[in-house]
Design a protein around this motif. Structure first.
Motif, PDB file in Angstrom:
ATOM      1  N   SER A 156       0.851  -1.191   0.000  1.00  0.00           N
ATOM      2  CA  SER A 156       0.000   0.000   0.000  1.00  0.00           C
ATOM      3  C   SER A 156       0.882   1.234   0.000  1.00  0.00           C
ATOM      4  CB  SER A 156      -0.904   0.017   1.241  1.00  0.00           C
ATOM      5  OG  SER A 156      -0.122   0.175   2.423  1.00  0.00           O
TER       6      SER A 156
ATOM      7  N   SER B 235       0.556   5.298   1.298  1.00  0.00           N
ATOM      8  CA  SER B 235      -0.176   6.378   1.951  1.00  0.00           C
ATOM      9  C   SER B 235       0.610   7.663   1.713  1.00  0.00           C
ATOM     10  CB  SER B 235      -0.318   6.118   3.453  1.00  0.00           C
ATOM     11  OG  SER B 235      -1.040   4.927   3.695  1.00  0.00           O
TER      12      SER B 235
ATOM     13  N   TYR C  17      -4.808   2.496  11.241  1.00  0.00           N
ATOM     14  CA  TYR C  17      -4.658   1.865   9.932  1.00  0.00           C
ATOM     15  C   TYR C  17      -5.848   0.963   9.651  1.00  0.00           C
ATOM     16  CZ  TYR C  17      -3.526  -2.705  12.017  1.00  0.00           C
ATOM     17  OH  TYR C  17      -3.594  -3.897  12.701  1.00  0.00           O
ATOM     18  N   ARG C  18      -5.936   0.502   8.416  1.00  0.00           N
ATOM     19  CA  ARG C  18      -6.934  -0.507   8.065  1.00  0.00           C
ATOM     20  C   ARG C  18      -6.291  -1.514   7.120  1.00  0.00           C
ATOM     21  NH1 ARG C  18      -9.433   3.558   4.235  1.00  0.00           N
ATOM     22  NH2 ARG C  18      -9.086   2.739   2.115  1.00  0.00           N
TER      23      ARG C  18
ATOM     24  N   GLY D  77      -6.415  -3.451   3.719  1.00  0.00           N
ATOM     25  CA  GLY D  77      -7.016  -3.204   2.412  1.00  0.00           C
ATOM     26  C   GLY D  77      -7.484  -4.462   1.712  1.00  0.00           C
ATOM     27  N   LYS D  78      -7.925  -4.282   0.492  1.00  0.00           N
ATOM     28  CA  LYS D  78      -8.448  -5.399  -0.297  1.00  0.00           C
ATOM     29  C   LYS D  78      -7.383  -6.449  -0.586  1.00  0.00           C
ATOM     30  CE  LYS D  78     -11.935  -2.572  -2.643  1.00  0.00           C
ATOM     31  NZ  LYS D  78     -12.421  -2.048  -3.943  1.00  0.00           N
ATOM     32  N   THR D  79      -6.130  -6.012  -0.666  1.00  0.00           N
ATOM     33  CA  THR D  79      -5.044  -6.954  -0.951  1.00  0.00           C
ATOM     34  C   THR D  79      -4.520  -7.640   0.299  1.00  0.00           C
ATOM     35  OG1 THR D  79      -3.337  -5.261  -0.687  1.00  0.00           O
ATOM     36  CG2 THR D  79      -4.290  -5.524  -2.895  1.00  0.00           C
TER      37      THR D  79
ATOM     38  N   ILE E  20      -2.869  -0.312   5.559  1.00  0.00           N
ATOM     39  CA  ILE E  20      -2.869   1.032   4.989  1.00  0.00           C
ATOM     40  C   ILE E  20      -2.807   2.041   6.123  1.00  0.00           C
ATOM     41  CG2 ILE E  20      -4.109   2.694   3.557  1.00  0.00           C
ATOM     42  CD1 ILE E  20      -5.563   0.317   2.259  1.00  0.00           C
TER      43      ILE E  20
ATOM     44  N   GLU F   4      -3.586   0.814  -3.153  1.00  0.00           N
ATOM     45  CA  GLU F   4      -3.047  -0.537  -3.013  1.00  0.00           C
ATOM     46  C   GLU F   4      -2.606  -1.040  -4.374  1.00  0.00           C
ATOM     47  OE1 GLU F   4      -5.185  -3.374  -0.319  1.00  0.00           O
ATOM     48  OE2 GLU F   4      -6.789  -1.937  -0.704  1.00  0.00           O
TER      49      GLU F   4
ATOM     50  N   ASP G 225      -6.710  -0.399  -6.102  1.00  0.00           N
ATOM     51  CA  ASP G 225      -7.677   0.425  -5.380  1.00  0.00           C
ATOM     52  C   ASP G 225      -6.985   1.725  -4.976  1.00  0.00           C
ATOM     53  OD1 ASP G 225     -10.201   0.962  -4.375  1.00  0.00           O
ATOM     54  OD2 ASP G 225      -9.712   0.232  -2.362  1.00  0.00           O
TER      55      ASP G 225
ATOM     56  N   GLU H  52      -7.957   5.909  -3.105  1.00  0.00           N
ATOM     57  CA  GLU H  52      -8.957   6.774  -2.471  1.00  0.00           C
ATOM     58  C   GLU H  52      -8.307   8.062  -1.987  1.00  0.00           C
ATOM     59  OE1 GLU H  52     -11.782   6.770   1.558  1.00  0.00           O
ATOM     60  OE2 GLU H  52     -10.621   4.985   0.993  1.00  0.00           O
TER      61      GLU H  52
ATOM     62  N   THR I 205      -8.344  10.871   0.715  1.00  0.00           N
ATOM     63  CA  THR I 205      -8.824  10.906   2.096  1.00  0.00           C
ATOM     64  C   THR I 205      -8.764  12.297   2.727  1.00  0.00           C
ATOM     65  OG1 THR I 205      -6.602  10.263   2.848  1.00  0.00           O
ATOM     66  CG2 THR I 205      -8.213   8.502   2.519  1.00  0.00           C
TER      67      THR I 205
END
Length: 238
Positions: free
Chosen positions: A63, A65, A95-96, A98-100, A104, A114, A135, A137, A139
């Motif tokens: 990822s 950031s 953090y979170r 991600g899809k992978t 993040i 990502e 992906d 975004e 923020t």
């Protein structure tokens, strides 16, 4: 050659996150750039000795950031000057996943993305990972921190493993004079991250007032960037 001329390149400041199995890690990077628009492809240069390099090589995902100008030196130091082999980089930060599956980093991020690695190039002690963005975004609408801003405004140093590193010994620092006492006050450099303690400025964020000599700092004081204790500091020569 004046290596600081390379600071004029429009690099940014990023947190790169990746994983290996159930383990997470992240680091600061200043070389991330877009390669193509169809498909959307980016490249990131990562030092081979870094734990993040090991994780990206294993998982083939990472990822990015993009940090804002408001990112603190403590936050940058956490990801940039401390090793994931010694601490859990994501333990106390927001953090979170991600899809992978890559972590993040969300604090101070103005955009996140990502990517999945599709190719790589070995360049000296670094690997340039080329990856397709899966992906992305926005923020925040805050300004991104450029590499030049990091050095000129934040007065930040560069980790030895970074592709843009130059030796801290190239920086010439002279002793400052206390406005209060009219006497020379010795600066000290952290041998871990290169942070320079300037007694004229002190360290207000840590409760150290201006015009506090290094010798008078409490034994509990640590480098505000990398967390090293006083024993890691050395005098800065003229």
């Amino acid at each position: 050659m004046d290596s600081k001329a390379l600071f004029k390149l429009t690099n940014g400041m990023y947190v790169i996150g990746s994983r290996k199995g159930d383990k997470l890690n992240g680091q600061i990077a200043d070389v991330v750039f877009q390669v193509t628009s169809e498909p959307i492809t980016i490249a990131a240069s990562i030092a081979k000795q870094n734990l993040t390099h090991e994780y990206i090589s294993a998982s083939k995902v990472f990822s990015v950031s993009i940090l804002s100008e408001e990112a603190t030196m403590q936050y940058i130091g956490h990801f940039g000057f401390r090793s994931g082999r010694e601490i859990d980089k994501f333990k106390d930060v927001k953090y979170r996943i991600g899809k992978t599956g890559a972590p993040i980093a969300l604090e101070y991020a103005i955009a996140v993305m990502e990517a999945k690695v599709i190719d790589q190039a070995e360049v000296g002690d670094h690997t340039v990972f080329i990856a397709e963005v899966v992906d992305a975004e926005i923020t925040s609408d805050k300004e991104p921190m450029t590499y030049a801003y990091y050095h000129k405004v934040k007065k930040g140093l560069t980790p030895k493993a970074a592709p843009t590193y130059y030796a801290a010994s190239e920086v010439k620092e002279a002793p400052v004079t206390s406005k209060k006492e009219g006497t020379a006050m010795q600066k000290y450099r952290c041998t871990v991250c290169g942070y320079i303690y300037d007694p004229q400025k002190g360290d207000p964020d840590s409760g150290v007032a201006p015009d506090t000599q290094f010798e008078k700092l409490p034994d509990t004081w640590v480098c505000p960037v990398c967390g090293a204790d006083k024993s890691a500091f050395e005098p800065v020569n003229e």
